[in-house]
Design an enzyme around this catalytic site. Sequence first.
Site, short mmCIF file in Angstrom:
data_model
loop_
_atom_site.label_atom_id
_atom_site.label_comp_id
_atom_site.label_asym_id
_atom_site.label_seq_id
_atom_site.Cartn_x
_atom_site.Cartn_y
_atom_site.Cartn_z
N CYS A 113 -2.35 6.71 7.35
CA CYS A 113 -1.84 6.09 6.13
C CYS A 113 -0.77 5.10 6.57
CB CYS A 113 -1.25 7.14 5.19
SG CYS A 113 -0.45 6.41 3.73
N GLU A 136 -6.31 1.79 2.45
CA GLU A 136 -7.00 2.10 3.70
C GLU A 136 -8.08 1.05 3.91
OE1 GLU A 136 -6.83 3.02 6.81
OE2 GLU A 136 -5.98 4.89 6.00
#
Length: 232
Positions: free
Chosen positions: A2, A107
């Site tokens: 992340c 992402e």
Amino acid sequence: MCGRYSVIPKKKKAVAGQKGSVAEVLAKYQKEARYNAAPTQLLPVITSQEPDKVQHFSWGLLPSWAREKELGLRPINARMETILEKPSFRKLIGSKRCLIPADSFYEWKRVGKTKTPYRILLRNEQLFTFAGLWDAWVDRSTGEVLHTFTVITTEPNELMAGIHNRMPVILHPEEERIWLSGTDDIKLLAELLKPYPDEEMKAYPVSTLVNSPKNDTPEILQPMAWQGGLFG
């Protein structure tokens, strides 16, 4: 991993009935929306030491035992599978846990040589929190104190598996209370570090503007329909 997320505080009126919630605390202390939060930046966190207050720590963990401030790369993520093994994280799980407020994260999905950014959020588009760890590093020569944090990641749920092989640990409200409590029950804490239910999430492709942390504007949130359909 992340490596980017957004955190947009709700207006005080919108959280008036959520007394004691993370959303209420954030609305009180965080006025500025962050559409493209990135490593090294000062970002809002909530710790068990001050659960009713938002503090701003630097994203990228610098352990208290580090001799120098610029000790290599500071990890922005901690894998739940190894946090009890690595010295940087092992001592923190018992006493220095934190919540990291967010309303989405980004992402990149790789197809061949192309990487397409996706925004991932809850279906109800409400604020949520990542499980995190923090530490305080003190400069022995100047007395400067630097507070830093890292986001814990886990294996992907079914939704995320179509985009990336990791996802941040997202906590439900009742799990947030346990995470910020004084418990040192490692088994109980480890049980919280699981993939969030995929049926409660959704994702959509966004502009490559998100690739640069210099771009921190609402335009980043806009869906790029031409890149593909909605996940979830």
